[in-house]
Design a protein around this motif. Structure first.
Motif, PDB file in Angstrom:
ATOM      1  N   GLU A  23      -3.352  10.193  -5.340  1.00  0.00           N
ATOM      2  CA  GLU A  23      -4.196   8.697  -4.590  1.00  0.00           C
ATOM      3  C   GLU A  23      -4.685   7.799  -5.010  1.00  0.00           C
ATOM      4  O   GLU A  23      -3.992   6.836  -4.758  1.00  0.00           O
ATOM      5  CB  GLU A  23      -5.582   9.302  -3.952  1.00  0.00           C
ATOM      6  N   TYR A  24      -5.074   7.852  -6.033  1.00  0.00           N
ATOM      7  CA  TYR A  24      -5.188   6.399  -6.881  1.00  0.00           C
ATOM      8  C   TYR A  24      -4.162   6.183  -7.723  1.00  0.00           C
ATOM      9  O   TYR A  24      -4.005   4.711  -7.307  1.00  0.00           O
ATOM     10  CB  TYR A  24      -6.412   6.688  -7.657  1.00  0.00           C
ATOM     11  N   THR A  25      -3.375   6.219  -7.792  1.00  0.00           N
ATOM     12  CA  THR A  25      -2.272   5.756  -8.518  1.00  0.00           C
ATOM     13  C   THR A  25      -1.413   4.924  -7.060  1.00  0.00           C
ATOM     14  O   THR A  25      -0.745   4.403  -7.395  1.00  0.00           O
ATOM     15  CB  THR A  25      -0.918   7.262  -8.967  1.00  0.00           C
ATOM     16  N   SER A  55      -3.145   2.075  -5.969  1.00  0.00           N
ATOM     17  CA  SER A  55      -2.832   0.660  -7.377  1.00  0.00           C
ATOM     18  C   SER A  55      -2.080  -0.134  -6.933  1.00  0.00           C
ATOM     19  O   SER A  55      -2.065  -1.265  -6.949  1.00  0.00           O
ATOM     20  CB  SER A  55      -3.305   1.968  -8.569  1.00  0.00           C
ATOM     21  N   ARG A  57      -7.033  14.069  -6.693  1.00  0.00           N
ATOM     22  CA  ARG A  57      -7.362  12.567  -6.133  1.00  0.00           C
ATOM     23  C   ARG A  57      -6.653  11.231  -7.059  1.00  0.00           C
ATOM     24  O   ARG A  57      -6.298  10.325  -6.898  1.00  0.00           O
ATOM     25  CB  ARG A  57      -8.824  11.950  -6.169  1.00  0.00           C
ATOM     26  N   SER A  58      -5.468  11.964  -8.348  1.00  0.00           N
ATOM     27  CA  SER A  58      -4.765  11.180  -8.950  1.00  0.00           C
ATOM     28  C   SER A  58      -3.811  10.132  -8.545  1.00  0.00           C
ATOM     29  O   SER A  58      -3.726   9.435  -8.898  1.00  0.00           O
ATOM     30  CB  SER A  58      -4.217  11.801 -10.555  1.00  0.00           C
ATOM     31  N   TRP A 106     -11.010   7.096 -11.720  1.00  0.00           N
ATOM     32  CA  TRP A 106      -9.915   6.556 -10.976  1.00  0.00           C
ATOM     33  C   TRP A 106     -10.044   4.478 -11.275  1.00  0.00           C
ATOM     34  O   TRP A 106      -8.735   4.229 -11.411  1.00  0.00           O
ATOM     35  CB  TRP A 106     -10.889   4.862 -10.068  1.00  0.00           C
ATOM     36  N   PHE A 142      -9.959  -0.759  -2.988  1.00  0.00           N
ATOM     37  CA  PHE A 142      -9.534   0.282  -3.136  1.00  0.00           C
ATOM     38  C   PHE A 142     -10.689   1.437  -1.855  1.00  0.00           C
ATOM     39  O   PHE A 142     -11.817   1.474  -2.397  1.00  0.00           O
ATOM     40  CB  PHE A 142      -9.817   1.483  -4.631  1.00  0.00           C
ATOM     41  N   THR A 190      -7.216   5.028 -14.076  1.00  0.00           N
ATOM     42  CA  THR A 190      -5.577   4.987 -13.266  1.00  0.00           C
ATOM     43  C   THR A 190      -5.079   3.277 -12.991  1.00  0.00           C
ATOM     44  O   THR A 190      -4.266   3.206 -13.280  1.00  0.00           O
ATOM     45  CB  THR A 190      -6.064   6.437 -12.479  1.00  0.00           C
ATOM     46  N   ASP A 191      -6.607   3.260 -12.272  1.00  0.00           N
ATOM     47  CA  ASP A 191      -6.066   1.533 -11.830  1.00  0.00           C
ATOM     48  C   ASP A 191      -5.560   0.815 -13.021  1.00  0.00           C
ATOM     49  O   ASP A 191      -4.932  -0.572 -13.140  1.00  0.00           O
ATOM     50  CB  ASP A 191      -7.014   1.104 -11.410  1.00  0.00           C
ATOM     51  N   GLU A 209     -14.790   8.435 -10.300  1.00  0.00           N
ATOM     52  CA  GLU A 209     -14.779   6.524 -11.033  1.00  0.00           C
ATOM     53  C   GLU A 209     -13.912   6.710 -12.093  1.00  0.00           C
ATOM     54  O   GLU A 209     -13.518   5.275 -12.603  1.00  0.00           O
ATOM     55  CB  GLU A 209     -16.305   5.725 -11.214  1.00  0.00           C
ATOM     56  N   THR A 240     -10.187  -2.887  -7.668  1.00  0.00           N
ATOM     57  CA  THR A 240     -11.214  -2.034  -7.333  1.00  0.00           C
ATOM     58  C   THR A 240     -11.821  -2.298  -5.794  1.00  0.00           C
ATOM     59  O   THR A 240     -12.626  -1.726  -5.432  1.00  0.00           O
ATOM     60  CB  THR A 240     -11.935  -2.133  -8.662  1.00  0.00           C
TER      61      THR A 240
END
Length: 648
Positions: free
Chosen positions: A353-355, A358, A350-351, A402, A444, A405-406, A399, A441
């Motif tokens: 997706e998180y990037t 953000s 999911r990295s 996330w 998201f 990364t965020d 979590e 956060t």
């Protein structure tokens, strides 16, 4: 102005002095809490409005770098050419440069100031630069004179770099052993399919010469991070043929380093809002999709108007990517590289997706992302940021992944775009970033994860601790047990209070966005931030900067009593703490209706107690301070009336 009559003046004197001679002594007010606490006057370089002055300047640093990575000896070697432009009003006989790999030696200041018990900033001691063939040129003169002291190098010129636009070139060869433990900022990680090299502070970098301190040459010790000028970078990484190399900026030669299969997938990812594999998990050791089957490959990157670059290299990388949608209509690319051990839909799968989420959030809410890529690298680093590249813990998931990364990509705004001096003022990057992380956060995936700033009152234990330190404590001198609060959470809470309690969303957002845009790719100081926020928001906030950012005092507003009088009510308040605040009250009446009442901070200018007359025809049943529980008030027990009604 109309002149006073003699009779009026006499009456005024009688009223003033006659009354005071028979009445109580005048009570001392709290004006000192509202006075300026530091010199924030303007000059020709930095205006009192918090904007760059008419004579503002900063120097420019442009780099050409070519290095080779040896994955057998874990060594990096190559050449750097720095073109230095002196925009200052002074001629420069020398420049200072950072040699931060010298931190990884037995006698470095960083090593010698690390406690015996160790800390996060432990580092290897078998590294350090080997510098050779240095040439410093100004016009037709050449010098090879330099002095190395710990993590700094002073490079001298035969002729000075002229003021107001003079240039010099400094070239040198360098090499060093890549540390395993790189102070939790860079280093090596061995995994099943190879070694992951996370490369940062990896080339000699020019120090900042500015209008405030001249040369900023604090040594690289640990907690203090970076302060760098802006420029353009053209760099080449030569690595073994089976490595994937990712870095800051845009890849210039994809046809030479990526197979047609990988290029096709990259093209598909550039148009996809969902994650697309460039190298699938089962293809990590499949050389059929690689551009070359032996020898070395040179990866060429460029990045413009940035203060730094970083890269990562490994043959163990799974690689995926997706499109980033930017508000101006442009797009960028979110990418992730990670080993098999980090893969999975609950982890690094999911990295990207998180990037993507953000970067898109910060671009829409604050300032558009300026770089072509945002690459997340799974590494032996808890979390560290560089322009367009983040290193995050390879074992992070859910979590935790996330959050890191965020946070690390939020740093692209502070301090990569807004170039503050994080070696001195950690709160201007860590704190501001922690603040914007709060809203990212909450935004998201419809609030999939919780923000730690939602519960500021849970941190009251630290606020009342006898060992607490101020936000303005120098990072390398801060007790590491306090650094999380002084650099991250307390300044973030300060901005949260400004947005949610003191100024409101519209006024705060106008000021904060203006601050980012005004100081993008420049070097703001604390006073510039304070001045700009006040001028755009239209509020004198000296009482808040002084109490929250430059002190260790606390907030304790008390609701002392409510008295009924002639069908109305007198609400008695007191400030038992050290920091004045506006007062938000929620009034609940017998018929079930509620009203909000706001009293301005200026009530505390006159003293530590205040009485407010509430005129109403309704029966008052309950009064509550700070009903939304935004303020980290250290005493909850005096926040409600009647006293036997206690809501935490």
């Amino acid at each position: 102005m109309k002149l006073f009559s003699r009779t009026a003046v006499v009456l005024m004197l009688i009223c003033t002095f006659g009354y005071s001679s028979y009445g109580q002594e005048v009570k001392e007010n709290n004006q000192s809490n509202f006075d300026e606490f530091m010199d924030r006057s303007g000059n020709r370089f930095r205006s009192a409005s918090g904007e760059p002055g008419e004579k503002y300047w900063q120097n420019e640093t442009d780099y050409e770098i070519k290095v080779t990575l040896d994955d057998e000896t874990h060594n990096i070697s190559g050449n750097v050419v720095l073109t230095y432009t002196n925009n200052s009003p002074q001629d420069l006989d020398f420049i200072w440069m950072h040699l931060e790999q010298n931190r990884f030696t037995p006698d470095s200041r960083g090593t010698l100031t690390t406690p015996i018990s160790g800390n996060r900033y432990n580092g290897d001691v078998d590294g350090g630069y080997k510098i050779s063939n240095l040439e410093a040129k100004v016009k037709r003169s050449t010098s090879s004179h330099y002095i190395v002291n710990d993590t700094r190098m002073q490079v001298f010129f035969e002729k000075p770099i002229r003021a107001n636009g003079g240039t010099a070139t400094i070239s040198m060869d360098f090499e060093y052993n890549i540390p395993v433990k790189g102070m939790d900022r860079m280093g090596r990680l061995d995994v099943k399919d190879g070694t992951i090299y996370a490369m940062a502070q990896w080339y000699p970098r020019a120090a900042v010469y500015d209008d405030v301190d001249g040369w900023n040459i604090e040594p690289y010790l640990g907690a203090g991070e970076f302060y760098l000028d802006y420029g353009n970078y053209d760099y080449e990484i030569t690595a073994p043929y089976d490595h994937i190399v990712v870095g800051s900026g845009e890849l210039q030669n994809p046809r030479q380093v990526l197979s047609s299969t990988m290029r096709d997938r990259m093209e598909r990812a550039s148009k996809s809002d969902s994650t697309v594999f460039i190298v699938k998990p089962n293809e990590v050791n499949d050389l059929s999709i690689r551009a070359k089957k032996e020898g070395m490959l040179t990866w060429h990157f460029k990045m413009e108007n940035t203060r730094d670059i970083a890269f990562a290299s490994s043959k163990a990388f799974i690689w995926d990517a997706a499109k980033i949608n930017l508000p101006g209509g442009n797009t960028a690319m979110a990418q992730s590289v990670y080993p098999e051990e980090s893969a999975g839909n609950d982890a690094w799968g999911r990295s990207t997706e998180y990037t993507k989420a953000s970067i898109e959030h910060y671009s829409n809410m604050w300032y558009e992302y300026p770089y072509p890529v945002a690459v997340n690298v799974a590494a032996a680093v808890g979390g560290m940021e560089y322009p367009g590249v983040s290193f995050c813990g390879w074992q992070a998931e859910g979590e935790s992944l996330w959050g890191v990364t965020d946070h690390e990509f939020g740093h692209n705004w502070f301090p990569m775009i807004v170039g503050s001096n994080e070696r001195r003022y950690a709160w201007m990057d860590e704190g501001f970033n922690t603040f914007i992380n709060h809203y990212s956060t909450k935004n998201f995936n419809n609030g999939e994860y919780a923000s730690s700033l939602d519960q500021t009152r849970r941190m009251v234990g630290w606020f009342t601790s006898s060992t607490r330190e101020g936000i303005n404590t120098y990072p390398d001198a801060t007790n590491l047990k306090n650094l999380g609060m002084t650099a991250y959470y307390k300044p973030a809470i300060g901005l949260l209070l400004l947005r949610e309690y003191i100024l409101g969303h519209e006024r705060f957002d106008n000021a904060f966005r203006s601050y980012i845009e005004t100081w993008a790719y420049k070097h703001p100081q604390p006073a510039d931030f304070f001045n700009h926020m006040e001028n755009v928001a239209g509020e004198n906030l000296s009482w808040f900067w002084k109490g929250w950012f430059y002190g260790t005092g606390n907030i304790d507003i008390a609701l002392e009593d409510v008295q009924e009088e002639d069908g109305n009510y007198i609400i008695e308040l007191s400030n038992k703490g050290d920091i004045p605040m506006p007062v938000e009250l929620k009034l609940t009446f017998e018929n079930g209706s509620t009203e909000n009442l706001r009293l301005p901070v200026e009530i505390w200018q006159r003293g530590d107690t205040w009485s407010h007359l509430l005129e109403t025809e309704k029966t008052l049943n309950k009064v509550e301070l700070d009903p939304d529980k935004i303020i980290p008030d250290i005493n909850f027990s005096n926040d409600v009336w009647p006293k036997n009604i206690y809501n935490n």
